[in-house]
Design a protein around this motif. Structure first.
Motif, PDB file in Angstrom:
ATOM      1  N   TYR A  23      61.052   9.876 -23.192  1.00  7.08           N
ATOM      2  CA  TYR A  23      62.555  10.379 -22.910  1.00  7.08           C
ATOM      3  C   TYR A  23      62.765  11.650 -23.200  1.00  7.08           C
ATOM      4  N   VAL A  26      60.394  14.217 -21.167  1.00  7.51           N
ATOM      5  CA  VAL A  26      61.116  14.526 -19.978  1.00  7.51           C
ATOM      6  C   VAL A  26      62.320  15.432 -19.795  1.00  7.51           C
ATOM      7  N   SER A  27      62.985  15.103 -20.839  1.00  9.10           N
ATOM      8  CA  SER A  27      64.567  15.809 -21.005  1.00  9.10           C
ATOM      9  C   SER A  27      64.041  17.348 -21.111  1.00  9.10           C
ATOM     10  N   MET A  30      62.941  18.944 -18.156  1.00  7.14           N
ATOM     11  CA  MET A  30      63.800  19.004 -16.832  1.00  7.14           C
ATOM     12  C   MET A  30      64.964  20.238 -17.392  1.00  7.14           C
ATOM     13  N   GLY A 107      69.136  15.704 -24.046  1.00  3.30           N
ATOM     14  CA  GLY A 107      69.356  14.211 -23.664  1.00  3.30           C
ATOM     15  C   GLY A 107      70.479  13.802 -24.420  1.00  3.30           C
ATOM     16  N   ILE A 108      70.515  12.639 -24.644  1.00  6.82           N
ATOM     17  CA  ILE A 108      71.578  11.788 -25.493  1.00  6.82           C
ATOM     18  C   ILE A 108      71.656  12.322 -26.925  1.00  6.82           C
TER      19      ILE A 108
ATOM     20  N   ALA B  19      66.528  10.405 -16.609  1.00  6.01           N
ATOM     21  CA  ALA B  19      66.972  10.937 -15.213  1.00  6.01           C
ATOM     22  C   ALA B  19      68.505  10.854 -15.295  1.00  6.01           C
ATOM     23  N   VAL B  21      70.875  10.419 -17.914  1.00  6.56           N
ATOM     24  CA  VAL B  21      71.432  11.215 -18.961  1.00  6.56           C
ATOM     25  C   VAL B  21      71.276  12.567 -19.020  1.00  6.56           C
ATOM     26  N   THR B  22      70.185  13.143 -18.726  1.00  6.77           N
ATOM     27  CA  THR B  22      70.019  14.664 -18.626  1.00  6.77           C
ATOM     28  C   THR B  22      70.433  15.391 -17.611  1.00  6.77           C
ATOM     29  N   PRO B  23      71.268  16.380 -17.865  1.00 11.11           N
ATOM     30  CA  PRO B  23      71.855  17.014 -16.765  1.00 11.11           C
ATOM     31  C   PRO B  23      70.898  17.758 -15.668  1.00 11.11           C
ATOM     32  N   GLY B  24      71.088  17.265 -14.459  1.00 12.41           N
ATOM     33  CA  GLY B  24      70.093  17.614 -13.321  1.00 12.41           C
ATOM     34  C   GLY B  24      70.521  19.148 -13.132  1.00 12.41           C
TER      35      GLY B  24
END
Lengths: 146, 112
Positions: A23, A26-27, A30, A107-108, B19, B21-24
Protein backbone atom coordinates in the motif's frame (compact mmCIF):
# COMPACT_ATOMS: atom_id res chain seq x y z
CA UNK A 1 2.32 -21.13 21.96
CA UNK A 2 1.89 -24.34 19.96
CA UNK A 3 3.30 -24.58 16.45
CA UNK A 4 0.02 -24.37 14.50
CA UNK A 5 -1.08 -21.26 16.40
CA UNK A 6 2.40 -19.82 15.99
CA UNK A 7 2.25 -20.45 12.21
CA UNK A 8 -1.14 -18.77 12.03
CA UNK A 9 0.15 -15.73 13.91
CA UNK A 10 3.18 -15.50 11.61
CA UNK A 11 0.98 -15.76 8.52
CA UNK A 12 -1.32 -13.02 9.76
CA UNK A 13 1.56 -10.70 10.64
CA UNK A 14 3.15 -11.41 7.25
CA UNK A 15 -0.13 -10.47 5.56
CA UNK A 16 -0.29 -7.24 7.59
CA UNK A 17 3.20 -6.23 6.49
CA UNK A 18 2.55 -7.26 2.89
CA UNK A 19 -0.53 -5.03 2.92
CA UNK A 20 1.33 -2.18 4.61
CA UNK A 21 4.38 -2.23 2.33
CA UNK A 22 2.47 -2.74 -0.93
CA UNK A 23 0.00 0.00 0.00
CA UNK A 24 2.65 2.55 0.99
CA UNK A 25 4.90 1.64 -1.95
CA UNK A 26 2.07 2.03 -4.47
CA UNK A 27 1.00 5.32 -2.84
CA UNK A 28 4.56 6.63 -3.03
CA UNK A 29 4.92 5.51 -6.66
CA UNK A 30 1.68 7.24 -7.61
CA UNK A 31 2.85 10.46 -5.97
CA UNK A 32 6.63 10.25 -6.37
CA UNK A 33 7.39 14.01 -6.68
CA UNK A 34 5.59 14.68 -3.41
CA UNK A 35 7.42 11.86 -1.65
CA UNK A 36 10.81 13.10 -2.89
CA UNK A 37 9.96 16.66 -1.88
CA UNK A 38 9.00 15.49 1.59
CA UNK A 39 12.31 13.68 2.00
CA UNK A 40 14.16 16.66 0.56
CA UNK A 41 12.43 18.94 3.06
CA UNK A 42 13.78 16.81 5.88
CA UNK A 43 16.98 18.22 7.33
CA UNK A 44 18.22 14.67 7.99
CA UNK A 45 18.01 13.57 4.36
CA UNK A 46 18.17 16.74 2.26
CA UNK A 47 20.07 16.27 -1.00
CA UNK A 48 20.01 12.47 -0.75
CA UNK A 49 16.24 12.51 -1.18
CA UNK A 50 16.24 11.13 -4.73
CA UNK A 51 18.35 8.10 -3.88
CA UNK A 52 16.61 7.47 -0.54
CA UNK A 53 13.19 7.52 -2.19
CA UNK A 54 14.11 4.65 -4.49
CA UNK A 55 15.99 2.73 -1.77
CA UNK A 56 12.94 2.86 0.53
CA UNK A 57 10.59 1.84 -2.29
CA UNK A 58 12.81 -1.07 -3.33
CA UNK A 59 13.18 -2.27 0.26
CA UNK A 60 9.40 -2.21 0.76
CA UNK A 61 8.76 -4.20 -2.40
CA UNK A 62 11.51 -6.73 -1.65
CA UNK A 63 10.26 -7.21 1.90
CA UNK A 64 6.68 -7.74 0.68
CA UNK A 65 7.86 -10.28 -1.90
CA UNK A 66 9.97 -12.20 0.63
CA UNK A 67 7.05 -12.33 3.07
CA UNK A 68 4.82 -14.00 0.48
CA UNK A 69 6.89 -17.17 0.37
CA UNK A 70 7.10 -19.14 3.63
CA UNK A 71 10.67 -20.25 2.86
CA UNK A 72 11.86 -16.65 2.73
CA UNK A 73 9.70 -15.22 5.47
CA UNK A 74 12.56 -15.01 7.96
CA UNK A 75 14.42 -12.77 5.50
CA UNK A 76 11.25 -10.80 4.88
CA UNK A 77 10.71 -10.22 8.58
CA UNK A 78 14.38 -9.26 9.02
CA UNK A 79 14.02 -6.62 6.31
CA UNK A 80 10.64 -5.50 7.67
CA UNK A 81 12.14 -5.14 11.13
CA UNK A 82 15.07 -3.17 9.74
CA UNK A 83 12.72 -0.91 7.78
CA UNK A 84 10.43 -0.29 10.72
CA UNK A 85 13.38 0.41 13.02
CA UNK A 86 14.79 2.87 10.47
CA UNK A 87 11.45 4.64 10.04
CA UNK A 88 10.95 4.82 13.81
CA UNK A 89 14.42 6.21 14.44
CA UNK A 90 13.94 8.73 11.60
CA UNK A 91 10.62 9.95 13.02
CA UNK A 92 12.06 10.14 16.53
CA UNK A 93 15.05 12.14 15.26
CA UNK A 94 12.78 14.50 13.33
CA UNK A 95 10.51 15.02 16.33
CA UNK A 96 13.51 15.79 18.53
CA UNK A 97 15.55 17.94 16.17
CA UNK A 98 13.50 19.48 13.39
CA UNK A 99 12.19 23.01 13.84
CA UNK A 100 9.65 22.38 11.07
CA UNK A 101 8.19 18.99 10.31
CA UNK A 102 7.36 18.23 6.66
CA UNK A 103 4.28 16.34 5.65
CA UNK A 104 4.39 12.64 6.43
CA UNK A 105 4.12 9.67 4.08
CA UNK A 106 1.57 8.69 1.49
CA UNK A 107 -2.04 7.65 1.45
CA UNK A 108 -4.14 7.34 4.57
CA UNK A 109 -1.09 7.62 6.84
CA UNK A 110 -0.86 11.23 5.73
CA UNK A 111 -3.77 11.97 8.07
CA UNK A 112 -1.68 10.94 11.08
CA UNK A 113 0.38 13.46 12.98
CA UNK A 114 4.09 12.83 13.39
CA UNK A 115 3.57 11.70 17.01
CA UNK A 116 0.77 9.33 16.05
CA UNK A 117 2.96 7.99 13.27
CA UNK A 118 5.78 7.45 15.75
CA UNK A 119 3.59 5.35 18.07
CA UNK A 120 2.19 3.38 15.14
CA UNK A 121 5.73 2.61 14.02
CA UNK A 122 6.69 1.46 17.51
CA UNK A 123 3.77 -0.97 17.41
CA UNK A 124 4.68 -2.22 13.93
CA UNK A 125 8.32 -2.63 14.92
CA UNK A 126 7.27 -4.73 17.91
CA UNK A 127 5.02 -6.78 15.62
CA UNK A 128 7.86 -7.39 13.17
CA UNK A 129 10.17 -8.41 15.99
CA UNK A 130 7.59 -10.80 17.43
CA UNK A 131 7.03 -12.45 14.04
CA UNK A 132 10.77 -12.67 13.44
CA UNK A 133 11.33 -14.47 16.76
CA UNK A 134 8.42 -16.87 16.15
CA UNK A 135 9.71 -17.73 12.70
CA UNK A 136 13.28 -18.06 13.95
CA UNK A 137 12.20 -20.49 16.68
CA UNK A 138 10.23 -22.51 14.16
CA UNK A 139 13.23 -22.78 11.84
CA UNK A 140 15.52 -23.70 14.74
CA UNK A 141 13.14 -26.37 16.06
CA UNK A 142 12.75 -27.82 12.53
CA UNK A 143 16.53 -27.93 12.18
CA UNK A 144 16.85 -29.73 15.54
CA UNK A 145 14.25 -32.32 14.53
CA UNK A 146 16.21 -33.07 11.37
CA UNK B 1 -1.72 -22.90 -2.08
CA UNK B 2 -3.55 -22.24 1.20
CA UNK B 3 -0.42 -20.63 2.67
CA UNK B 4 -0.42 -18.05 -0.13
CA UNK B 5 -4.08 -17.07 0.14
CA UNK B 6 -3.57 -14.53 2.92
CA UNK B 7 -0.61 -12.96 1.09
CA UNK B 8 -2.48 -12.68 -2.20
CA UNK B 9 -5.48 -11.22 -0.40
CA UNK B 10 -3.24 -8.67 1.32
CA UNK B 11 -1.74 -7.59 -2.02
CA UNK B 12 -5.14 -7.24 -3.68
CA UNK B 13 -6.47 -5.24 -0.72
CA UNK B 14 -3.38 -3.01 -0.65
CA UNK B 15 -3.52 -2.19 -4.36
CA UNK B 16 -7.29 -1.62 -4.28
CA UNK B 17 -7.03 0.54 -1.18
CA UNK B 18 -4.22 2.66 -2.57
CA UNK B 19 -6.16 3.19 -5.79
CA UNK B 20 -9.12 4.55 -3.87
CA UNK B 21 -7.35 6.47 -1.11
CA UNK B 22 -4.32 7.95 -2.86
CA UNK B 23 -5.15 11.09 -4.85
CA UNK B 24 -4.84 10.31 -8.55
CA UNK B 25 -4.52 12.69 -11.44
CA UNK B 26 -5.90 16.05 -10.54
CA UNK B 27 -7.91 18.12 -12.93
CA UNK B 28 -5.94 21.05 -14.27
CA UNK B 29 -7.31 24.42 -13.13
CA UNK B 30 -9.14 26.38 -15.77
CA UNK B 31 -6.94 29.46 -15.38
CA UNK B 32 -3.34 29.36 -16.49
CA UNK B 33 -0.93 29.49 -13.57
CA UNK B 34 2.79 29.98 -13.65
CA UNK B 35 5.05 27.36 -12.14
CA UNK B 36 7.57 28.14 -9.45
CA UNK B 37 10.26 26.84 -7.17
CA UNK B 38 8.90 27.25 -3.65
CA UNK B 39 11.00 28.55 -0.76
CA UNK B 40 10.42 28.70 2.95
CA UNK B 41 11.18 31.96 4.75
CA UNK B 42 13.22 32.60 7.86
CA UNK B 43 11.45 34.34 10.73
CA UNK B 44 13.04 37.60 9.57
CA UNK B 45 11.37 37.24 6.17
CA UNK B 46 14.44 36.28 4.12
CA UNK B 47 14.78 33.26 1.86
CA UNK B 48 15.55 29.84 3.36
CA UNK B 49 17.43 28.16 0.51
CA UNK B 50 17.34 25.72 -1.22
CA UNK B 51 13.78 25.53 -2.52
CA UNK B 52 11.64 22.70 -1.21
CA UNK B 53 11.38 21.46 -4.81
CA UNK B 54 14.87 22.47 -5.86
CA UNK B 55 15.75 19.03 -7.23
CA UNK B 56 12.33 18.35 -8.69
CA UNK B 57 9.75 19.85 -11.00
CA UNK B 58 8.27 23.32 -10.64
CA UNK B 59 4.73 23.61 -9.29
CA UNK B 60 1.86 26.01 -9.72
CA UNK B 61 0.30 27.37 -6.56
CA UNK B 62 -2.60 24.92 -6.90
CA UNK B 63 -0.26 21.95 -7.28
CA UNK B 64 1.91 23.17 -4.41
CA UNK B 65 -1.17 23.42 -2.17
CA UNK B 66 -2.07 19.80 -2.94
CA UNK B 67 1.33 18.38 -2.06
CA UNK B 68 2.50 20.99 0.35
CA UNK B 69 3.95 20.81 3.80
CA UNK B 70 2.09 20.84 7.09
CA UNK B 71 1.30 24.38 8.08
CA UNK B 72 0.60 25.80 4.63
CA UNK B 73 -3.02 26.29 3.70
CA UNK B 74 -3.28 29.70 2.07
CA UNK B 75 -6.02 31.33 4.08
CA UNK B 76 -4.51 34.71 3.07
CA UNK B 77 -3.21 35.18 6.60
CA UNK B 78 -0.40 37.60 7.28
CA UNK B 79 2.26 34.95 7.80
CA UNK B 80 3.77 33.68 4.58
CA UNK B 81 4.54 29.97 4.47
CA UNK B 82 6.18 29.61 1.05
CA UNK B 83 7.31 32.04 -1.64
CA UNK B 84 7.54 31.02 -5.27
CA UNK B 85 10.28 32.02 -7.69
CA UNK B 86 11.12 31.10 -11.25
CA UNK B 87 14.71 30.69 -10.12
CA UNK B 88 15.82 27.49 -8.41
CA UNK B 89 18.94 29.12 -7.01
CA UNK B 90 17.90 32.06 -4.90
CA UNK B 91 20.58 32.81 -2.35
CA UNK B 92 20.16 32.02 1.32
CA UNK B 93 18.96 35.06 3.32
CA UNK B 94 18.15 37.01 0.16
CA UNK B 95 15.02 39.14 -0.14
CA UNK B 96 12.08 37.16 -1.47
CA UNK B 97 10.66 38.17 -4.86
CA UNK B 98 7.59 40.37 -4.73
CA UNK B 99 4.07 39.00 -4.94
CA UNK B 100 2.68 38.57 -8.42
CA UNK B 101 -0.93 39.25 -9.39
CA UNK B 102 -3.37 37.80 -6.83
CA UNK B 103 -0.40 36.48 -4.79
CA UNK B 104 0.16 33.68 -7.29
CA UNK B 105 3.59 33.02 -5.77
CA UNK B 106 2.58 33.21 -2.12
CA UNK B 107 1.33 30.42 0.14
CA UNK B 108 0.17 31.43 3.57
CA UNK B 109 0.30 29.67 6.91
CA UNK B 110 -2.62 27.67 8.22
CA UNK B 111 -4.62 29.37 10.97
CA UNK B 112 -3.43 28.13 14.38
Amino acid sequence: MNSSRSSAVVSIIAAIFIFLFVYTAVSKLMNMPSFKNTLHASSLIGSRAGMMAWVVLAAEWVSALLLIYPHFRIAGFSLALLLMLSFTVYIAAMLLTASRLPCSCGGILKSLSWKQHFFLNIFLTALAYWAFTLEFRKIRSNAMIK
Amino acid sequence: MKQYVLSILAIILAVSFSAFVTPGNKQKPLTVENEYYWYRLHTNGTIDAPAVNASGPTYTKTEALNITLDGCDDPQDDDICLVGSESSSLAENSTPPGPTMDNENRLYKIDQ
